[in-house]
Design a protein around this motif. Structure first.
Motif, PDB file in Angstrom:
ATOM      1  N   GLY A  67       0.784  -1.346  -0.008  1.00  0.00           N
ATOM      2  CA  GLY A  67       0.034   0.026  -0.078  1.00  0.00           C
ATOM      3  C   GLY A  67       0.877   1.171   0.002  1.00  0.00           C
ATOM      4  O   GLY A  67       2.089   1.115   0.093  1.00  0.00           O
ATOM      5  N   TRP A  68       0.254   2.576  -0.097  1.00  0.00           N
ATOM      6  CA  TRP A  68       0.807   3.725  -0.102  1.00  0.00           C
ATOM      7  C   TRP A  68      -0.346   4.591   0.688  1.00  0.00           C
ATOM      8  O   TRP A  68      -1.388   4.273   0.721  1.00  0.00           O
ATOM      9  N   ARG A  76      -3.951   3.853   0.308  1.00  0.00           N
ATOM     10  CA  ARG A  76      -4.505   3.452  -1.029  1.00  0.00           C
ATOM     11  C   ARG A  76      -3.701   2.048  -1.473  1.00  0.00           C
ATOM     12  O   ARG A  76      -2.574   1.908  -0.800  1.00  0.00           O
ATOM     13  N   GLY A  77      -4.082   1.618  -2.616  1.00  0.00           N
ATOM     14  CA  GLY A  77      -3.370   0.365  -3.311  1.00  0.00           C
ATOM     15  C   GLY A  77      -3.815  -0.892  -2.655  1.00  0.00           C
ATOM     16  O   GLY A  77      -5.034  -0.882  -1.925  1.00  0.00           O
ATOM     17  N   SER A  96      -8.268  -4.180  -0.483  1.00  0.00           N
ATOM     18  CA  SER A  96      -7.580  -2.970  -0.621  1.00  0.00           C
ATOM     19  C   SER A  96      -6.920  -2.588   0.772  1.00  0.00           C
ATOM     20  O   SER A  96      -7.320  -2.963   1.935  1.00  0.00           O
ATOM     21  N   GLN A 111       5.387   0.382   1.252  1.00  0.00           N
ATOM     22  CA  GLN A 111       5.389  -0.127  -0.100  1.00  0.00           C
ATOM     23  C   GLN A 111       6.344  -1.182  -0.326  1.00  0.00           C
ATOM     24  O   GLN A 111       7.407  -1.271   0.429  1.00  0.00           O
ATOM     25  N   SER A 293      -1.600   1.015  -9.793  1.00  0.00           N
ATOM     26  CA  SER A 293      -2.017   1.529  -8.503  1.00  0.00           C
ATOM     27  C   SER A 293      -3.313   2.082  -8.398  1.00  0.00           C
ATOM     28  O   SER A 293      -4.126   2.012  -7.400  1.00  0.00           O
ATOM     29  N   ASP A 294      -3.643   2.664  -9.456  1.00  0.00           N
ATOM     30  CA  ASP A 294      -5.029   3.231  -9.602  1.00  0.00           C
ATOM     31  C   ASP A 294      -5.440   2.973 -11.148  1.00  0.00           C
ATOM     32  O   ASP A 294      -4.762   2.839 -11.985  1.00  0.00           O
ATOM     33  N   GLY A 435       1.578   6.006  -9.964  1.00  0.00           N
ATOM     34  CA  GLY A 435       1.300   5.369  -8.861  1.00  0.00           C
ATOM     35  C   GLY A 435       2.397   4.913  -8.056  1.00  0.00           C
ATOM     36  O   GLY A 435       3.554   4.858  -8.910  1.00  0.00           O
ATOM     37  N   THR A 437       2.720   2.319  -6.167  1.00  0.00           N
ATOM     38  CA  THR A 437       3.122   0.754  -6.050  1.00  0.00           C
ATOM     39  C   THR A 437       3.201   0.218  -7.359  1.00  0.00           C
ATOM     40  O   THR A 437       3.456  -1.273  -7.704  1.00  0.00           O
TER      41      THR A 437
END
Length: 443
Positions: A67-68, A76-77, A96, A111, A293-294, A435, A437
């Motif tokens: 994640g981050w 997120r991630g 998530s 990360q 990542s998104d 992103g 990740t």
């Protein structure tokens, strides 16, 4: 006059984090003799999370990797893996990061740092090579060891050997693992999964197999994914014991004469797969998968991501000395009901040069991306791979690679192999989905 370029030593395993080929089923990767053999499988428990706990002195803390955080602190991630402390709260791979931290508010998220894990993986291998000549790095956190020199040893001797190996890894690297020992690679791998973390499981004889392995569901075995397992369930086969009772003809009927028999041999613990060292032949197929990542609705950025995948795919093909002319591409979408669009494409001939594959891929990918975006979908990932590999090196009648282009890629490989991958790369490699990740090469 063309000058031959020596590209140096390829690291075909670097940045490859998920094994997707069935390296035990290929005919040229099996022992020819039927003599009984003995294998040991090492599984580094929650490897990425372990390494992070070690680096940041977070032993005992629930931790996840992958994640981050946004500037406001929102996670997120996606969870790539998690420590056993986190798993006790219900944190799972693929969840998530936001959901994971709701389940466990004091969860630590970091990360992923694959260079760090790769470095630790090399150290693990060095320790293992002190115990046997033939060590196979199956993935960054899994290893097979050929211990056939102990095939006539007693159970006590095997237990002592496994304990010494496990303690050596902890003493040298402060990492824990689970170990499985069996007469086949399949059963050794299944055994190492039975007593996690830190367990040792020995499938010494038929009685052990009947107690420990036969009750396991069939989809625990290599090569039996969701679709194949669904077919077997329709035939009334749920466990390994069920498969053994019905025999190999049913598997041949379902999966073909050759592959069906190989699958049955794995189920029965009779596969004769070799422990594959660095000099072992290439896998049957090569592929690359990456989840962003998104999500994105920018097709130009997705093209950059496809280029990244093609670069790794071609680098590995050149490293293995193989080519292909049949490929697939997968465009993953952000949708709960539909995973995405997968298509096949061909190059004009057998090649392992980026330009040929990129042009052939994008000819189909661009209109497909346009249709997806026009229908309101967002793109979440890409996948690429070969459908078959050619090892013959035979010249083709109607196709030949551009010699200057081949020289260019060999020169690029020579510099990257000497000074590190990414030292020289195309400008398009810098264009992709933002992103925190994303990593340049993943498989």
């Amino acid at each position: 006059m063309m000058i031959g370029i020596e590209p140096g030593t390829y690291d075909v395993h670097e940045d490859v984090h998920k094994i997707t080929d069935y390296r035990c089923v290929s005919r040229d990767m099996q022992h020819t003799s039927m003599e009984p053999r003995l294998y040991l499988h090492v599984d580094m428990n929650c490897f990425y999370a372990q390494v992070e706990q070690l680096c940041y002195n977070l032993y005992g803390m629930p931790l996840y990797v992958g994640g981050w955080y946004k500037p406001d602190g929102t996670p997120r991630g996606i969870v790539a893996t998690s420590s056993y402390e986190a798993r006790a709260f219900g944190v799972k791979t693929g969840m998530s990061a936001y959901e994971a931290e709701k389940i466990c508010p004091y969860l630590v998220g970091v990360q992923a740092d694959y260079k760090k894990y790769e470095g630790m993986s090399r150290l693990v291998r060095e320790v293992l090579q002190g115990f046997a000549m033939d060590v196979e790095k199956y993935s960054m956190d899994e290893y097979f060891i050929d211990i056939n020199f102990l095939k006539d040893a007693s159970r006590a001797v095997l237990e002592d050997y496994a304990h010494r190996l496990k303690h050596k890894l902890y003493d040298e690297l402060h990492l824990v693992c689970s170990i499985g020992i069996a007469r086949s690679k399949t059963y050794a791998k299944l055994a190492s999964d039975l007593r996690k973390p830190r367990g040792i499981t020995i499938v010494y004889d038929e009685e052990d197999a009947a107690e420990l392995i036969y009750p396991l569901p069939l989809d625990e075995v290599w090569g039996i994914g969701n679709r194949r397992y669904a077919k077997l369930r329709k035939e009334g086969l749920i466990t390994i014991a069920d498969g053994l009772e019905r025999g190999y003809p049913l598997f041949q009927k379902q999966f073909g004469e050759y592959f069906g028999k190989i699958v049955y041999e794995m189920i029965a613990g009779k596969d004769r797969a070799r422990v594959l060292t660095e000099e072992s032949p290439p896998p049957e197929l090569l592929n690359y998968m990456h989840t962003f990542s998104d999500w994105t609705k920018n097709p130009d950025k997705v093209e950059g991501e496809i280029m990244k995948g093609i670069q790794q795919l071609c680098y590995r093909m050149r490293g293995y000395g193989v080519k292909a002319d049949k490929y697939f591409c997968y465009l993953r979408v952000q949708d709960q009901k539909w995973s995405g669009d997968k298509f096949r494409f061909n190059t004009a001939g057998r090649t392992n040069l980026d330009d040929y594959i990129y042009r052939a891929c994008m000819k189909q990918a661009r209109p497909r991306m346009a249709r997806l975006l026009a229908n309101g979908f967002a793109l979440r990932g890409v996948g690429l791979g070969t459908l078959e590999l050619d090892r013959s090196h035979q010249q083709e009648l109607f196709f030949s690679e551009n010699k200057k282009m081949r020289q260019f890629y060999l020169a690029q490989d020579a510099i990257n192999n000497e000074y590190g991958k990414g030292t020289i790369q195309k400008a398009s490699m810098k264009y992709g989905v933002e992103g925190k990740t994303h990593f340049l090469e993943r498989s």
